[in-house]
Design an enzyme around this catalytic site. Structure first.
Site, PDB file in Angstrom:
ATOM      1  N   TYR A   7      -4.912  41.956  43.921  1.00 37.21           N
ATOM      2  CA  TYR A   7      -5.018  42.242  45.347  1.00 37.21           C
ATOM      3  C   TYR A   7      -4.077  41.339  46.140  1.00 37.21           C
ATOM      4  O   TYR A   7      -3.454  40.420  45.592  1.00 37.21           O
ATOM      5  CB  TYR A   7      -6.459  42.028  45.820  1.00 37.21           C
ATOM      6  CG  TYR A   7      -6.994  40.630  45.567  1.00 37.21           C
ATOM      7  CD1 TYR A   7      -7.076  39.688  46.580  1.00 37.21           C
ATOM      8  CD2 TYR A   7      -7.419  40.253  44.289  1.00 37.21           C
ATOM      9  CE1 TYR A   7      -7.552  38.408  46.336  1.00 37.21           C
ATOM     10  CE2 TYR A   7      -7.908  38.988  44.042  1.00 37.21           C
ATOM     11  CZ  TYR A   7      -7.962  38.064  45.067  1.00 37.21           C
ATOM     12  OH  TYR A   7      -8.434  36.809  44.811  1.00 37.21           O
ATOM     13  N   ASP A   9      -3.672  38.510  48.854  1.00 33.37           N
ATOM     14  CA  ASP A   9      -4.445  37.431  49.468  1.00 33.37           C
ATOM     15  C   ASP A   9      -3.525  36.664  50.406  1.00 33.37           C
ATOM     16  O   ASP A   9      -2.689  35.885  49.972  1.00 33.37           O
ATOM     17  CB  ASP A   9      -5.008  36.506  48.383  1.00 33.37           C
ATOM     18  CG  ASP A   9      -5.799  35.344  48.962  1.00 33.37           C
ATOM     19  OD1 ASP A   9      -6.652  35.585  49.831  1.00 33.37           O
ATOM     20  OD2 ASP A   9      -5.548  34.199  48.544  1.00 33.37           O
ATOM     21  N   GLU A  14      -2.421  38.351  44.129  1.00 37.58           N
ATOM     22  CA  GLU A  14      -3.285  37.445  43.366  1.00 37.58           C
ATOM     23  C   GLU A  14      -4.088  38.249  42.350  1.00 37.58           C
ATOM     24  O   GLU A  14      -4.592  39.324  42.661  1.00 37.58           O
ATOM     25  CB  GLU A  14      -4.229  36.711  44.324  1.00 37.58           C
ATOM     26  CG  GLU A  14      -5.062  35.618  43.672  1.00 37.58           C
ATOM     27  CD  GLU A  14      -5.684  34.683  44.697  1.00 37.58           C
ATOM     28  OE1 GLU A  14      -4.916  33.963  45.377  1.00 37.58           O
ATOM     29  OE2 GLU A  14      -6.913  34.676  44.831  1.00 37.58           O
ATOM     30  N   SER A  16      -7.374  38.048  39.773  1.00 35.93           N
ATOM     31  CA  SER A  16      -8.621  37.330  39.513  1.00 35.93           C
ATOM     32  C   SER A  16      -9.357  38.033  38.387  1.00 35.93           C
ATOM     33  O   SER A  16      -9.701  39.215  38.494  1.00 35.93           O
ATOM     34  CB  SER A  16      -9.496  37.302  40.778  1.00 35.93           C
ATOM     35  OG  SER A  16     -10.743  36.703  40.491  1.00 35.93           O
ATOM     36  N   HIS A  69      -6.150  28.994  39.476  1.00 35.84           N
ATOM     37  CA  HIS A  69      -7.454  28.412  39.766  1.00 35.84           C
ATOM     38  C   HIS A  69      -8.492  28.732  38.696  1.00 35.84           C
ATOM     39  O   HIS A  69      -8.446  29.781  38.058  1.00 35.84           O
ATOM     40  CB  HIS A  69      -7.952  28.907  41.129  1.00 35.84           C
ATOM     41  CG  HIS A  69      -7.078  28.473  42.267  1.00 35.84           C
ATOM     42  ND1 HIS A  69      -7.295  28.868  43.569  1.00 35.84           N
ATOM     43  CD2 HIS A  69      -5.982  27.664  42.312  1.00 35.84           C
ATOM     44  CE1 HIS A  69      -6.374  28.332  44.361  1.00 35.84           C
ATOM     45  NE2 HIS A  69      -5.568  27.610  43.610  1.00 35.84           N
ATOM     46  N   ASN A  71     -12.798  28.695  38.043  1.00 33.43           N
ATOM     47  CA  ASN A  71     -14.085  28.674  38.729  1.00 33.43           C
ATOM     48  C   ASN A  71     -15.211  28.617  37.711  1.00 33.43           C
ATOM     49  O   ASN A  71     -15.217  29.379  36.746  1.00 33.43           O
ATOM     50  CB  ASN A  71     -14.246  29.932  39.602  1.00 33.43           C
ATOM     51  CG  ASN A  71     -13.251  29.960  40.737  1.00 33.43           C
ATOM     52  OD1 ASN A  71     -13.440  29.323  41.754  1.00 33.43           O
ATOM     53  ND2 ASN A  71     -12.161  30.701  40.560  1.00 33.43           N
ATOM     54  N   ARG A 153     -20.591  27.070  42.998  1.00 35.34           N
ATOM     55  CA  ARG A 153     -19.304  27.452  42.422  1.00 35.34           C
ATOM     56  C   ARG A 153     -18.378  26.246  42.470  1.00 35.34           C
ATOM     57  O   ARG A 153     -18.096  25.713  43.547  1.00 35.34           O
ATOM     58  CB  ARG A 153     -18.688  28.607  43.212  1.00 35.34           C
ATOM     59  CG  ARG A 153     -17.238  28.924  42.829  1.00 35.34           C
ATOM     60  CD  ARG A 153     -16.669  29.958  43.794  1.00 35.34           C
ATOM     61  NE  ARG A 153     -15.239  30.155  43.605  1.00 35.34           N
ATOM     62  CZ  ARG A 153     -14.474  30.867  44.454  1.00 35.34           C
ATOM     63  NH1 ARG A 153     -15.005  31.424  45.527  1.00 35.34           N
ATOM     64  NH2 ARG A 153     -13.187  31.001  44.233  1.00 35.34           N
ATOM     65  N   HIS A 155     -14.756  25.069  42.222  1.00 32.98           N
ATOM     66  CA  HIS A 155     -13.423  25.654  42.358  1.00 32.98           C
ATOM     67  C   HIS A 155     -12.395  24.590  41.971  1.00 32.98           C
ATOM     68  O   HIS A 155     -12.255  23.579  42.664  1.00 32.98           O
ATOM     69  CB  HIS A 155     -13.231  26.106  43.810  1.00 32.98           C
ATOM     70  CG  HIS A 155     -11.993  26.904  44.053  1.00 32.98           C
ATOM     71  ND1 HIS A 155     -11.704  28.054  43.363  1.00 32.98           N
ATOM     72  CD2 HIS A 155     -10.957  26.726  44.924  1.00 32.98           C
ATOM     73  CE1 HIS A 155     -10.568  28.565  43.801  1.00 32.98           C
ATOM     74  NE2 HIS A 155     -10.083  27.763  44.735  1.00 32.98           N
TER      75      HIS A 155
END
Length: 230
Positions: A7, A9, A14, A16, A69, A71, A153, A155
């Site tokens: 998508y 961002d 990005e 995910s 990143h 998570n 969460r 991050h």
């Protein structure tokens, strides 16, 4: 179809991956993301009539850095001060194991040389919510895809993107194991005195011999710290 997202961002694309329960699955979805992006670039190249190249890295060496990143879902019962105290020493020292490597030193690559991490030079503070400026080693963003009263969460923005699947597996798996040990109270107290400079030092030290100062006055190399954690 696999539960991931590709998508836009804030003006950049990005990828995910979906929630997973094993490091092996995290690697599989990371590779699936690579395949999706390469396929998209191929389609765009044919449409535009020019070839679009894809680079899996974390900086253009002109002052820009973009993250890879991680998570992790944690129980809310694990106190944030315990996470903040323990996490920097682990994230800084794991650079010697999971860094992707980078030609150039400094945010603009202004100094010649090779270093272990693509991201280290872009970190300026210990703690904060930012991800694109004044980047913190410990990110405070807390948006769990679970009941927030019982789950947190974590991050993590310090890691490099990597083309080596084994390294990606180690990055996800060792952090998961570290957090499990932290929850169980099984970790030795290892706290860096100056985490941000230590991150830069660990990345720039190709000999793996530069000692990092701990809060208790001891000095350990990044490799020593990884040994001490486990």
């Amino acid at each position: 179809a696999n539960g991931a997202r590709l998508y836009v961002d804030h003006a950049h694309p990005e990828y995910s991956g979906p929630e997973v329960t094993t490091a092996r699955a995290a690697v599989a979805y990371d590779l699936a993301g690579d395949a999706a992006v390469v396929a998209a670039a191929g389609a765009a190249s044919r449409q535009l009539g020019v070839e679009i190249g894809i680079f899996k890295n974390n900086t253009d060496s002109h002052g820009a850095s973009y993250g890879c990143h991680e998570n992790h879902l944690l129980p809310r019962s694990l106190p944030w001060p315990a996470i903040r105290a323990a996490l920097p020493a682990f994230l800084v020292s794991r650079t010697v194991v999971v860094g992707a490597g980078r030609v150039g030193v400094g945010q603009h690559g202004e100094r010649p040389g090779f270093q272990l991490s693509q991201r280290a030079d872009f970190f300026e503070v210990l703690e904060g919510i930012q991800t694109t400026r004044r980047r913190p080693i410990v990110n405070t963003r807390d948006e769990p895809h679970a009941p927030p009263s019982t789950h947190r969460r974590l991050h993590v923005i310090t890691g490099d993107a990597n083309r080596c699947e084994y390294t990606t597996w180690l990055k996800a798996g060792t952090l998961s194991a570290f957090l499990t040990a932290l929850q169980g109270g099984a970790l030795l107290p290892l706290e860096l005195a100056n985490p941000v400079p230590a991150f830069h030092t660990a990345s720039h030290d190709l000999s793996l011999a530069e000692p990092l100062l701990l809060a208790d006055g001891r000095r350990l190399t990044a490799l020593d710290l990884q040994d001490a954690v486990w």
